[in-house]
Scaffold this active site. Structure first.
Site, short mmCIF file in Angstrom:
data_model
loop_
_atom_site.label_atom_id
_atom_site.label_comp_id
_atom_site.label_asym_id
_atom_site.label_seq_id
_atom_site.Cartn_x
_atom_site.Cartn_y
_atom_site.Cartn_z
CG PHE A 78 -8.77 -20.48 -20.89
CD1 PHE A 78 -8.26 -20.04 -22.10
CD2 PHE A 78 -10.06 -20.11 -20.55
CE1 PHE A 78 -9.01 -19.24 -22.95
CE2 PHE A 78 -10.82 -19.30 -21.38
CZ PHE A 78 -10.29 -18.87 -22.58
CG ASP A 189 -16.55 -16.56 -14.67
OD1 ASP A 189 -17.74 -16.68 -15.03
OD2 ASP A 189 -15.71 -17.46 -14.83
CG ASP A 565 14.81 -16.89 28.84
OD1 ASP A 565 14.03 -15.92 28.96
OD2 ASP A 565 14.71 -17.94 29.48
#
Length: 654
Positions: A78, A189, A565
């Protein structure tokens, strides 16, 4: 929707360069296009994948992101697979489905269900879903690229594998299947061609084209589907029997047989013969094989015709076969060519430890996972000309954000606040700093592991940590509180506004092409009015977190420095943890079991925060030499340490 060797490694050869016609249009050759002498026999049906046109050299997504098409990787019934490279140079595999092959609602629903199921998966042994998008001709499913081919390729090269190798592969596969089944997903699958190898030779399950979500009310599916050699007998029964999770257990037995004996047990040239052998359970173990009696015993149980007689995933791992011989800690690329030489030197004690560690890594003992749901919004597009609905986009706010990377602050905000913060393309500098810090941390950790570096215990201090957080990125951004007393919001646009709890000072952190991030400090009198909206959002989250969230590390605040900071650069959400990257070079991991670990000072020190808020900081070499923390050990420390290193490596952009 198998794509064969779609996720294999690639070289630098250009796609079809010798066949490029004068008009510049490149067409991918199709096997079925090769002409043969005319015969009276029936013409072979053309694969739907042949309808897939070669993508343009650059494929653009809806939001403008560009992917450069690379080599053609392979095709299945596919889809076709192509190499894709993003603008930062990262390489992916793009499963490409022609819109012309989607001729009805059933086919469309099947494709969108595959995307929904695969997108919702996050497991170390499942191929990672990256993105999905479309153009006028094709639908693209962007996936992690696995450079070491598949189990099928390995078997073709080696003919048979050793039992120690198969033991490790089986545990990783079972871990991924258990993850799927916990979410009520049946793969349907599973086969050697759909099990791929990542760079570290860990197996990854791919191709969810036949996967389905099983309803708890019916617990059955009735469609006859799969690959002939791997189909379970109850699938062949169709509507008369129905099938469920046990078909994946059957596939484990088929794969294990093939890896140990060289071919699937029911293999034949004629498909109908295969089906008859499956129905009658007709197979034999090769007489000349040296495979153990324990392996044959397990395979026999897995290939029970009656699905109710097959062992559960947990029962499989309790089988003596996993404990009767060597179990390696990992598999190297040496396996691609030959049996690894070190297998014979693994002791029984080492094997048991490796087996237990492997089970932990693949999540065998993890808690229940929420089931996958296929919603109506997953199957219906909002725009007539498009196929993919907004609900399947990774940017959809209905789903959690896996990562919010820092981006440039909007020009309208930057230019009006201060000229110093206006920079054209600061993202590259940001990524360089992030990568440099990650690389330095990993290098130090490696040298400490190899005993080439020993951290100074006298310089050790407890790190600043994220003590509270709220992910509101579907509207504003990510809010957090630090043990230093700062509360900030990393806004979706990329800027951060940070406030200290005991002052009125405001820190505005934005992108800088020279420094990566630039911090502007404002007092109450100098704060720009244009920041009032962002400050309101910060204050809202401060009140919310104070009222509703507990401080996860109360012991850290007393001992950590009140640095102003430190801010959050980036965060990443995963099924197993949330990771924080702080500007001082610390990496904090909040695991799902409520334990937290912090790698600080560029990898030299490690901190453990227990669910009861006990905090312990130690030099990394001490923790590694003892195999755990001293005062507050974590029983899954080795697994989490590997998780953290893997996460740090994954964050480095190529």
């Amino acid at each position: 929707m198998s794509t064969g060797r779609a996720l294999q490694a690639l070289n630098n050869v250009q796609l079809n360069t010798k066949a490029t016609p004068s008009n510049g249009i490149i067409k991918t050759p199709v096997r079925s296009s090769i002409s043969k002498p005319e015969t009276k026999s029936k013409k072979k049906k053309e694969k739907l994948s042949s309808l897939c046109k070669t993508p343009p050299s650059v494929v653009r997504t809806r939001n403008g992101r560009g992917y450069h098409r690379g080599l053609f990787l392979g095709e299945g019934g596919f889809a076709r697979c192509f190499q894709m490279k993003d603008e930062s140079g990262r390489i992916f595999a793009a499963k490409t489905v022609a819109k012309a092959s989607i001729k009805n609602e059933k086919t469309k629903t099947k494709l969108l269900s595959e995307i929904k199921i695969h997108k919702s998966m996050s497991h170390p042994n499942i191929v990672q879903f990256v993105d999905c998008f479309e153009d006028d001709v094709n639908v693209y499913i962007l996936l992690e690229i696995c450079p070491n081919q598949s189990l099928m390729d390995l078997l073709k090269a080696r003919k048979v594998l050793s039992e120690p190798e198969v033991r490790l592969f089986m545990v990783q596969i079972i871990g991924a299947i258990k993850y799927l089944h916990r979410r009520r997903v049946v793969h349907r699958d599973l086969k050697l061609g759909n099990i791929f190898f990542d760079p570290d030779m860990n197996v990854k399950i791919g191709d969810f084209g036949l996967a389905t979500v099983v309803s708890p009310s019916t617990n059955k599916r009735y469609t006859i589907c799969g690959t002939p050699n791997y189909i379970a007998p109850e699938v062949l029964g169709g509507k008369a029997t129905g099938h469920s999770f046990e078909v994946d257990i059957w596939a484990i037995g088929i794969m294990m047989f093939a890896l140990l004996f060289g071919k699937p047990p029911f293999q034949a040239k004629d498909v109908q013969v295969i089906y008859e052998r499956i129905k009658n359970n007709e197979y034999k173990f090769p007489a000349d094989s040296s495979a153990s009696a324990e392996s044959k015993n397990l395979i026999t149980k897995l290939l029970s015709t009656d699905p109710t007689l097959r062992p559960s995933l947990d029962e499989i791992l309790e089988h003596e076969w996993f404990k009767c011989g060597p179990f390696p800690a990992k598999i190297s690329t040496e396996s691609l060519k030959q049996i690894p030489k070190n297998l014979a030197f693994i002791t029984k004690e080492e094997s048991l430890i490796n087996f237990a560690t492997c089970k932990q890594r693949v999540g065998i003992n993890d808690s229940y996972k929420s089931p996958v749901e296929i919603l109506k919004t997953d199957l219906e597009s909002e725009q007539p000309k498009t196929l993919l609905p907004h609900s399947l986009s990774p940017n959809n706010t209905k789903n959690k954000y896996k990562e919010i990377p820092p981006v440039a602050v909007r020009n309208t905000v930057r230019s009006r606040i201060t000229n110093e913060l206006a920079n054209a393309h600061p993202e590259n500098q940001m990524m360089r700093i992030l990568n440099d810090t990650l690389s330095a941390t990993l290098m130090n950790m490696k040298e400490i592991e190899e005993q080439k570096l020993r951290p100074d215990a006298r310089a050790m201090k407890k790190p600043i940590v994220v003590s509270k957080w709220v992910d509101y990125s579907n509207k504003h951004g990510f809010s957090y509180q630090l043990s230093s007393g700062a509360i900030g919001v990393l806004f979706n646009a990329g800027q951060t506004v940070l406030k200290m709890v005991d002052t009125t000072d405001v820190f505005y952190i934005s992108s800088s092409s020279e420094e990566g991030w630039q911090v502007a400090h404002y007092t109450e009198e100098t704060t720009p009015s244009l920041l009032s909206r962002e400050i309101e959002v910060v204050d809202f989250f401060r009140k919310y977190m104070t009222a509703h969230l507990s401080d996860v590390s109360s012991g850290a605040r007393k001992s950590s420095s009140r640095s102003k900071d430190v801010f959050l650069r980036r965060y990443t959400r995963d099924d197993n943890y949330i990771m924080f990257e702080l500007s001082n070079g610390s990496y904090q991991f909040n695991f799902k079991d409520h334990h937290k670990m912090v790698i600080s000072e560029l990898g030299q020190y490690l901190t453990h925060i227990t669910p009861s808020k006990e905090i312990e900081t130690l030099p990394l070499d001490y923790v590694l030499s003892h195999g755990n923390f001293y005062e507050s050990p974590d029983e899954y420390f080795s697994v989490k340490y590997d998780f953290m290193k893997h996460a740090l490596r994954d964050k480095i952009s190529i």
